[in-house]
Write an enzyme that holds these catalytic residues in place. Structure first.
Site, short mmCIF file in Angstrom:
data_model
loop_
_atom_site.label_atom_id
_atom_site.label_comp_id
_atom_site.label_asym_id
_atom_site.label_seq_id
_atom_site.Cartn_x
_atom_site.Cartn_y
_atom_site.Cartn_z
N LYS A 147 0.85 -1.21 0.00
CA LYS A 147 0.00 0.00 0.00
C LYS A 147 0.87 1.25 0.00
O LYS A 147 1.92 1.27 0.65
CB LYS A 147 -0.91 -0.03 1.23
CG LYS A 147 -1.96 1.07 1.27
CD LYS A 147 -2.94 0.83 2.42
CE LYS A 147 -3.99 1.91 2.53
NZ LYS A 147 -4.99 1.61 3.58
N SER A 192 -10.09 -0.94 6.65
CA SER A 192 -9.53 -0.72 5.31
C SER A 192 -8.85 -1.90 4.66
O SER A 192 -8.58 -1.86 3.47
CB SER A 192 -8.56 0.46 5.35
OG SER A 192 -9.31 1.64 5.27
N SER A 195 -9.95 1.50 2.46
CA SER A 195 -9.03 2.35 1.73
C SER A 195 -7.91 1.58 1.02
O SER A 195 -7.26 2.14 0.14
CB SER A 195 -8.41 3.38 2.68
OG SER A 195 -7.56 2.75 3.62
N1 GLN Z 1 -13.29 3.59 5.99
C1 GLN Z 1 -12.71 4.01 7.22
C2 GLN Z 1 -12.39 5.46 7.21
O1 GLN Z 1 -12.48 6.06 6.17
C3 GLN Z 1 -11.52 3.18 7.54
C4 GLN Z 1 -10.26 3.67 6.99
C5 GLN Z 1 -9.11 2.79 7.31
O2 GLN Z 1 -9.26 1.69 7.87
N2 GLN Z 1 -7.93 3.26 6.99
O3 GLN Z 1 -12.05 6.01 8.22
#
Ligand code: GLN
Length: 477
Positions: free
Chosen positions: A80, A179, A155
């Protein structure tokens, strides 16, 4: 070469150890697949071709010399783009870091390279890991392999899509509220948010330090455990890392009839009919095969998203203050200090990141701190107590990973509230530090993958994956 699609990482690594497949050939196949698929899927931001070929040649030499490197030596992996790989651009999918070159390797990257894995690219993601559909990336969203009307989730959008599309066999994502598990679920692959502290966060760009972990993603449970083994470990450069205690008695998938599983009704409400049918179909089969599965209520879970939103935004507002164009990030032009910072942050950050910094600064402000931030921490504490009480009796908590399958583009935020609703079932594991895996289980009526979510006790990560493997192998609808 179709090996990337048909075999698992462990299977290909075995072939390489036996000299029946060359790491150099496999790296080339992975780079070719990226070249071919990425134009449409948009999973990879930066391709690390030269670095990958150098590493593959080194691993090939070592394997030919009969050296035992690791069970995954020679396997292509995608990282990532919020994790540092020395000398490679790391953008966090943000204008703020568009041209940033990583000055050193993250702790996990060091370990993976030592273990002979071959990094072929940096994966697309939501900007600074804020989002659930990949759409906040300045590079545009990664799309669902096999059905490009849908997004791959977020994400860690590119990490999931790249593995599902056969660009690489393994990937690393990061998980602050879901994410790793959300995109894994949408893309039909495996992903784990390890126990907090199992994996070093050194060299990862932080979104919310108390919640997040780097998480492995793979096509099978066995690959997932193998990758987790290589990533886990204490690292003096990340004070909260402790590693995973050495393997207990749970390496083999457990028998189905010893499983005791709780299903919190709060996490099963509001699913689409496709997800609902697959999930309850699985529960019925599990019961028929002799597992104990009880539907229970954990009322504290209703506060999960509220607590997550307050805590994650508060921590993000503080963590992201280093991006001011002076210490890090897009240089701002201006007559004085303040104007330069304003321009750097104004132009460097996207809309969602700014929204969260504002929200986070607000909940940490003097008048709000007690009634918002401390209250959210108190809610997280109560959720932890409630889950630990359930875990002492059941060991495992099962639910669908997400209430829907992969969304179409353009559905990221609930329009009225501005609150992200994709993490209803995943964020509790982050608030409590517990390990949780998402594994593919069936599909809905549109043929889109459904993911199931299994959470376990702290540091029982291997058992959680093994139990998911048992469910996957023994239960079919
Ligand atoms: N979807 C969640 C957010 O936008 C989780 C993001 C993540 O786990 N990095 O905060």
């Amino acid at each position: 070469m179709d090996e990337l699609k048909t075999f698992t990482a462990l299977e290909l690594a075995r072939l390489m150890r036996k000299g029946r497949l060359s790491p150099v050939e496999l790296a080339r196949a992975s780079l070719d697949a990226i070249e071919r698929e990425n134009k449409e899927i948009n999973a990879v931001i930066t391709i690390t071709g030269e670095r990958a070929m150098d590493q593959a040649r080194r691993v090939e030499k070592r394997l030919l010399a009969g050296e035992e490197i690791s069970p995954l030596a020679g396997v292509p992996i995608i990282i990532k783009d919020n994790i540092l790989v020395e000398g490679v651009r790391m953008t966090c999918a943000s204008r703020m870091l568009e041209n940033y070159i990583a000055p050193y390797d993250a702790g996990v990257v060091e370990m993976l390279e030592k273990a002979g894995l071959v990094i072929v690219g940096k994966a697309n993601m939501d900007e600074f890991a804020m989002g659930s559909t990949g759409e906040t990336s300045i590079f545009g969203p990664a799309l669902l392999p096999g059905n490009k009307d849908y997004c791959a989730g977020g994400s860690s959008s590119g990490s999931a899509a790249a593995v599902a599309a056969g660009m690489a066999l393994l990937s690393l994502g990061s998980d602050t509220g879901g994410s790793v598990r959300v995109p894994a679920s949408y893309c039909g692959i495996w992903g784990i948010k390890p126990t907090y502290g199992a994996v070093s966060r050194y060299g990862m760009v932080t979104h919310a330090s108390s919640l997040e972990q780097i998480g492995p993603m793979a096509k099978s449970g066995a690959d997932l455990v193998a990758l987790l083994e290589l990533c886990a470990g204490a690292d003096w450069r990340n004070a909260t890392s402790v590693g995973l205690p050495s393997s207990g008695s749970y390496d083999e998938p457990p028998q189905i009839n010893i499983l005791k599983i709780a299903v919190p009704q709060e996490l099963t409400e509001g699913c689409t009919s496709g997800v609902h049918d697959v999930f309850w179909g699985c529960v019925e089969k599990l019961k028929a095969l002799g597992a104990r599965v009880d539907t229970i209520s954990i009322p504290e879970l209703r506060y999960t998203l509220a607590a997550y939103n307050v805590i994650s935004c508060a921590e993000a507002s503080s963590n992201l203050s280093r991006f001011d164009g002076i210490r890090f990030g897009l240089p701002g032009v201006g007559a004085d200090f303040e104007e330069r910072i304003r321009n750097s942050r104004g132009q460097g950050f996207g809309r969602e990141v700014k929204r969260r910094i504002l929200l986070g600064t607000y909940v940490l402000s003097e008048k709000q701190y007690e009634s918002r931030f401390l209250k959210a921490r108190e809610a997280a504490r109560r959720i932890k107590e409630a889950l630990e009480a359930v875990m002492s009796e059941y060991f495992l908590i099962l639910c669908p990973t997400t209430k829907t399958t992969a969304p179409c583009l353009g559905q990221d935020l609930e329009p009225e509230t501005g609150v992200c609703n994709f993490d209803t079932n995943t964020a509790a594991a982050n608030l409590t530090g517990l390990p949780a895996v998402s594994f593919p289980f069936g599909a809905d009526e549109k043929g889109l993958p459904v993911g199931l979510h299994l959470m376990g006790s702290a540091f029982q990560d291997r058992f959680v994956i093994s139990a998911a493997e048992t469910i996957c192998h023994e239960v079919s609808l």
